[in-house]
Design a protein around this motif. Sequence first.
Motif: not given
Length: 369
Positions: A321-345
């Motif tokens: 993501a960063l190589m394309l000028g974007g951003a990457f984030d991961i939202e997760s907590a034990p027992g609450q699933g996982t969300r991978v969030v990516v933003r790319i121009p």
Amino acid sequence: METHGELHRAILNNIPDQAWLKDAESRYILVNDAFMAACGRTEADIIGSTPDKVWSSEWGRVYLATDRAVVASGVRRRYEESRPGADGAPRWFDTVKMPVRDAHGRIVGTVGISRDITDRKRSEMALLDSRAQLRQLSAYLQTVREAERTRLSRELHDELGQWLGGLRLGLNYLETQPDLPAADQSAQIQMLKGLVDETIDAVHRIAADLRPAVLDELGLHAALEWLTESFAQRHGLPCELAMPEAVTACLDSECSTAIFRIVQESLTNASRHGQPTQVRVTLELRDGHCHVCISDDGRGMNPLRAGHGQRLGLMGMRERALMLGGAFDIESAPGQGTRVVVRIPARPTTLASHASTIQATHDAGWPCV
């Protein structure tokens, strides 16, 4: 006319770094404004005092020891030190202490300058940390590459080898049975055709695993449909894809490949570590960016304590993501699933590249859609 003390003080105050002058007993004679700001004391509190009265007892002992070493040796000392700043966070200083001599060459005191090098040290530490992460990522990618080669070698040996071996045996049988009845000969040929079909399917599947042709020929939308459908079939998990087809036209080949690999890695992580009951992949265009979200309802995790392999997998996605000028984030907590969030121009494909894609699909026998 200014006195010598006022002149010395004026000179010291024009130095942006901390500066001071002490006598041979380590008592402060002159200090500048930067020094007073650093220790948080007034000039009246400092002048005539020794370091152990101005600084903490720990640092006071250190400064007294270095003063005595300079006075005893007559040689300047330079060292880096770290001590808490006004906010309690550590700060680094490049400190120089030199002997002061009178007209007869006798050492009568010391003079010192201390420069704040916190920003430089933090940059150096960040660079070292980045290099360490890159080394880890490189090692991880090498491991993944070797694992992929092992898998490919095994599939070529076990599957293609099996089908090709069966073909060879069947052909040998026909060759050694010239008087075989027509019905038996026809059945043998049909069996060999079935083995050929199985071999072709295995080649297509192995090639698609390495890089799906649909990504180059029909675009990201079709490739993600194939990926999510094959994931659902392979793992028995519902995997929903929400993506307007118009998104594909707003992404060039490099962006499409990065998004495909990020989704692929996220689905792999979900199946290996998350134990979800369902997965959802969404893509949308907002504010000139492609927003990608891969979410599951699995057991979740602490992103800071993810397993070594998974953490490096996340690092690889972030680097894409960063190589394309974007951003990457991961939202997760034990027992609450996982969300991978990516933003790319969004980087739309050019007319020429679109035309070449249409021509490629035509040459490959795919319908142009």
